[in-house]
Design a protein around this motif. Sequence first.
Motif, PDB file in Angstrom:
ATOM      1  N   PRO A 256     -18.559   5.505  14.270  1.00  0.00           N
ATOM      2  CA  PRO A 256     -18.007   4.506  13.354  1.00  0.00           C
ATOM      3  C   PRO A 256     -16.492   4.421  13.491  1.00  0.00           C
ATOM      4  CG  PRO A 256     -19.527   5.976  12.221  1.00  0.00           C
ATOM      5  CD  PRO A 256     -19.276   6.560  13.568  1.00  0.00           C
ATOM      6  N   LYS A 257     -15.958   3.224  13.324  1.00  0.00           N
ATOM      7  CA  LYS A 257     -14.519   3.017  13.421  1.00  0.00           C
ATOM      8  C   LYS A 257     -14.027   2.310  12.171  1.00  0.00           C
ATOM      9  CE  LYS A 257     -12.974   0.047  16.412  1.00  0.00           C
ATOM     10  NZ  LYS A 257     -12.588  -0.564  17.703  1.00  0.00           N
ATOM     11  N   ILE A 258     -12.962   2.833  11.567  1.00  0.00           N
ATOM     12  CA  ILE A 258     -12.391   2.236  10.363  1.00  0.00           C
ATOM     13  C   ILE A 258     -11.515   1.061  10.765  1.00  0.00           C
ATOM     14  CG2 ILE A 258     -10.862   2.624   8.396  1.00  0.00           C
ATOM     15  CD1 ILE A 258     -11.718   5.546   8.435  1.00  0.00           C
ATOM     16  N   ILE A 259     -11.762  -0.088  10.141  1.00  0.00           N
ATOM     17  CA  ILE A 259     -10.930  -1.255  10.407  1.00  0.00           C
ATOM     18  C   ILE A 259     -10.204  -1.642   9.124  1.00  0.00           C
ATOM     19  CG2 ILE A 259     -12.428  -2.097  12.239  1.00  0.00           C
ATOM     20  CD1 ILE A 259     -13.599  -4.080  10.262  1.00  0.00           C
ATOM     21  N   GLY A 260      -9.107  -2.353   9.248  1.00  0.00           N
ATOM     22  CA  GLY A 260      -8.335  -2.741   8.077  1.00  0.00           C
ATOM     23  C   GLY A 260      -7.180  -1.789   7.836  1.00  0.00           C
ATOM     24  N   LYS A 261      -6.304  -2.173   6.927  1.00  0.00           N
ATOM     25  CA  LYS A 261      -5.119  -1.389   6.629  1.00  0.00           C
ATOM     26  C   LYS A 261      -5.386  -0.432   5.470  1.00  0.00           C
ATOM     27  CE  LYS A 261      -1.885  -4.958   8.178  1.00  0.00           C
ATOM     28  NZ  LYS A 261      -0.738  -5.824   7.796  1.00  0.00           N
ATOM     29  N   SER A 262      -4.594   0.614   5.422  1.00  0.00           N
ATOM     30  CA  SER A 262      -4.726   1.586   4.334  1.00  0.00           C
ATOM     31  C   SER A 262      -3.354   1.877   3.746  1.00  0.00           C
ATOM     32  CB  SER A 262      -5.362   2.883   4.841  1.00  0.00           C
ATOM     33  OG  SER A 262      -4.509   3.523   5.779  1.00  0.00           O
ATOM     34  N   VAL A 263      -3.371   2.469   2.552  1.00  0.00           N
ATOM     35  CA  VAL A 263      -2.146   2.894   1.875  1.00  0.00           C
ATOM     36  C   VAL A 263      -2.304   4.370   1.530  1.00  0.00           C
ATOM     37  CG1 VAL A 263      -0.664   2.597  -0.138  1.00  0.00           C
ATOM     38  CG2 VAL A 263      -1.769   0.599   0.889  1.00  0.00           C
ATOM     39  N   THR A 264      -1.333   5.175   1.895  1.00  0.00           N
ATOM     40  CA  THR A 264      -1.381   6.597   1.557  1.00  0.00           C
ATOM     41  C   THR A 264      -1.080   6.768   0.071  1.00  0.00           C
ATOM     42  OG1 THR A 264      -0.689   7.251   3.776  1.00  0.00           O
ATOM     43  CG2 THR A 264      -0.426   8.883   2.027  1.00  0.00           C
ATOM     44  N   VAL A 265      -2.048   7.295  -0.661  1.00  0.00           N
ATOM     45  CA  VAL A 265      -1.882   7.450  -2.109  1.00  0.00           C
ATOM     46  C   VAL A 265      -1.639   8.902  -2.511  1.00  0.00           C
ATOM     47  CG1 VAL A 265      -3.165   5.378  -2.709  1.00  0.00           C
ATOM     48  CG2 VAL A 265      -4.405   7.521  -2.389  1.00  0.00           C
ATOM     49  N   VAL A 266      -2.000   9.834  -1.639  1.00  0.00           N
ATOM     50  CA  VAL A 266      -1.733  11.251  -1.896  1.00  0.00           C
ATOM     51  C   VAL A 266      -1.284  11.900  -0.598  1.00  0.00           C
ATOM     52  CG1 VAL A 266      -2.705  13.494  -2.541  1.00  0.00           C
ATOM     53  CG2 VAL A 266      -3.416  11.441  -3.781  1.00  0.00           C
ATOM     54  N   GLN A 267      -0.167  12.610  -0.648  1.00  0.00           N
ATOM     55  CA  GLN A 267       0.316  13.396   0.486  1.00  0.00           C
ATOM     56  C   GLN A 267       0.901  14.667  -0.102  1.00  0.00           C
ATOM     57  OE1 GLN A 267       0.486  12.362   4.154  1.00  0.00           O
ATOM     58  NE2 GLN A 267       0.431  14.585   3.989  1.00  0.00           N
ATOM     59  N   ASP A 268       0.052  15.682  -0.222  1.00  0.00           N
ATOM     60  CA  ASP A 268       0.454  16.889  -0.934  1.00  0.00           C
ATOM     61  C   ASP A 268      -0.034  18.117  -0.180  1.00  0.00           C
ATOM     62  OD1 ASP A 268       1.326  18.719  -2.798  1.00  0.00           O
ATOM     63  OD2 ASP A 268      -0.310  18.360  -4.206  1.00  0.00           O
ATOM     64  N   GLY A 269       0.877  18.762   0.534  1.00  0.00           N
ATOM     65  CA  GLY A 269       0.498  19.960   1.269  1.00  0.00           C
ATOM     66  C   GLY A 269      -0.580  19.660   2.289  1.00  0.00           C
ATOM     67  N   GLY A 270      -1.734  20.260   2.094  1.00  0.00           N
ATOM     68  CA  GLY A 270      -2.821  20.073   3.043  1.00  0.00           C
ATOM     69  C   GLY A 270      -3.763  18.946   2.696  1.00  0.00           C
ATOM     70  N   LEU A 271      -3.402  18.091   1.725  1.00  0.00           N
ATOM     71  CA  LEU A 271      -4.288  17.015   1.289  1.00  0.00           C
ATOM     72  C   LEU A 271      -3.629  15.660   1.512  1.00  0.00           C
ATOM     73  CD1 LEU A 271      -6.911  16.149  -0.212  1.00  0.00           C
ATOM     74  CD2 LEU A 271      -5.603  16.317  -2.341  1.00  0.00           C
TER      75      LEU A 271
ATOM     76  N   VAL B 270      -8.202  16.977   4.831  1.00  0.00           N
ATOM     77  CA  VAL B 270      -7.802  18.245   4.217  1.00  0.00           C
ATOM     78  C   VAL B 270      -7.540  19.241   5.342  1.00  0.00           C
ATOM     79  CG1 VAL B 270      -8.438  20.062   2.601  1.00  0.00           C
ATOM     80  CG2 VAL B 270      -9.266  17.734   2.226  1.00  0.00           C
ATOM     81  N   SER B 271      -6.275  19.610   5.526  1.00  0.00           N
ATOM     82  CA  SER B 271      -5.922  20.524   6.609  1.00  0.00           C
ATOM     83  C   SER B 271      -5.928  21.985   6.167  1.00  0.00           C
ATOM     84  CB  SER B 271      -4.545  20.159   7.179  1.00  0.00           C
ATOM     85  OG  SER B 271      -3.556  20.196   6.164  1.00  0.00           O
ATOM     86  N   LYS B 272      -5.963  22.209   4.849  1.00  0.00           N
ATOM     87  CA  LYS B 272      -6.113  23.555   4.305  1.00  0.00           C
ATOM     88  C   LYS B 272      -6.769  23.428   2.938  1.00  0.00           C
ATOM     89  CE  LYS B 272      -1.391  23.759   2.403  1.00  0.00           C
ATOM     90  NZ  LYS B 272      -0.107  24.495   2.427  1.00  0.00           N
ATOM     91  N   PRO B 273      -7.358  24.497   2.404  1.00  0.00           N
ATOM     92  CA  PRO B 273      -8.085  24.394   1.130  1.00  0.00           C
ATOM     93  C   PRO B 273      -7.269  23.691   0.053  1.00  0.00           C
ATOM     94  CG  PRO B 273      -8.416  26.556   2.087  1.00  0.00           C
ATOM     95  CD  PRO B 273      -7.393  25.868   2.953  1.00  0.00           C
ATOM     96  N   ALA B 274      -7.911  22.751  -0.645  1.00  0.00           N
ATOM     97  CA  ALA B 274      -7.235  21.969  -1.681  1.00  0.00           C
ATOM     98  C   ALA B 274      -8.240  21.621  -2.765  1.00  0.00           C
ATOM     99  CB  ALA B 274      -6.630  20.697  -1.082  1.00  0.00           C
ATOM    100  N   SER B 275      -7.736  21.157  -3.897  1.00  0.00           N
ATOM    101  CA  SER B 275      -8.612  20.752  -4.999  1.00  0.00           C
ATOM    102  C   SER B 275      -8.026  19.515  -5.654  1.00  0.00           C
ATOM    103  CB  SER B 275      -8.754  21.879  -6.033  1.00  0.00           C
ATOM    104  OG  SER B 275      -7.501  22.180  -6.627  1.00  0.00           O
TER     105      SER B 275
END
Length: 209
Positions: free
Chosen positions: A2-17, A40-45
């Motif tokens: 599957p391939k994601i099409i369309g634009k996105s907006v980053t709404v969360v950028q916090d450490g590993g999330l 998620v690049s490292k454990p997050a909640s």
Amino acid sequence: MPKIIGKSVTVVQDGGLCIDEFAGNVATKDDTLSIARVVVSKPASEPWLTLDYDEWICVVRGKLNCIMATCCQRCGPLVSHVPKGVMGSGCGQWRSLLPPTFEADGGFTHATAVAERLIETANHFYTSSQGDWICLELSKEALKKVGIITRFEEAKPVGDTATGTQWSSWVCPHIFGGIPTQLSGIVTNIYPMKRDSEGTFLSIEGVSK
């Protein structure tokens, strides 16, 4: 693949999330649908959420640990315990029942949507109280029609009494307003609570044994 099409907006950028939203409040100004890609690049909640729509999660790689499925904590009827005597207070059609700790707690009425927790919470918070208590079964939809909103959040203290040590996974309905007991459809059932001579709550007639 599957391939994601369309634009996105980053709404969360916090450490590993990192959360990139394709549809939702930020990306499309629409709160009826949320589509996002989460990395998620490292454990997050995430904090507790109160959603007015179903949320579906597809794990592409890795694993997702859920403390407890929140659906079963939201789907039951709202029930709040109150001293029996307060039902006679107030006057007129717009009588509103407010718990004693209403202002100290932040302007909401405590409730639960899980009947099995009623006795535990009553004994945790209210055994030092005097007199008879009852449980009110409430309609969330009827409350909303008169402008009283219910939010499902983490368990919170009642006055100066902290929550139970094992309640970290609980999701509880908090009713932001008093309970207008005389308005039709708000209170759908009233259940008497049984106590012993020491003030311990034992059962709720019609709800628990």
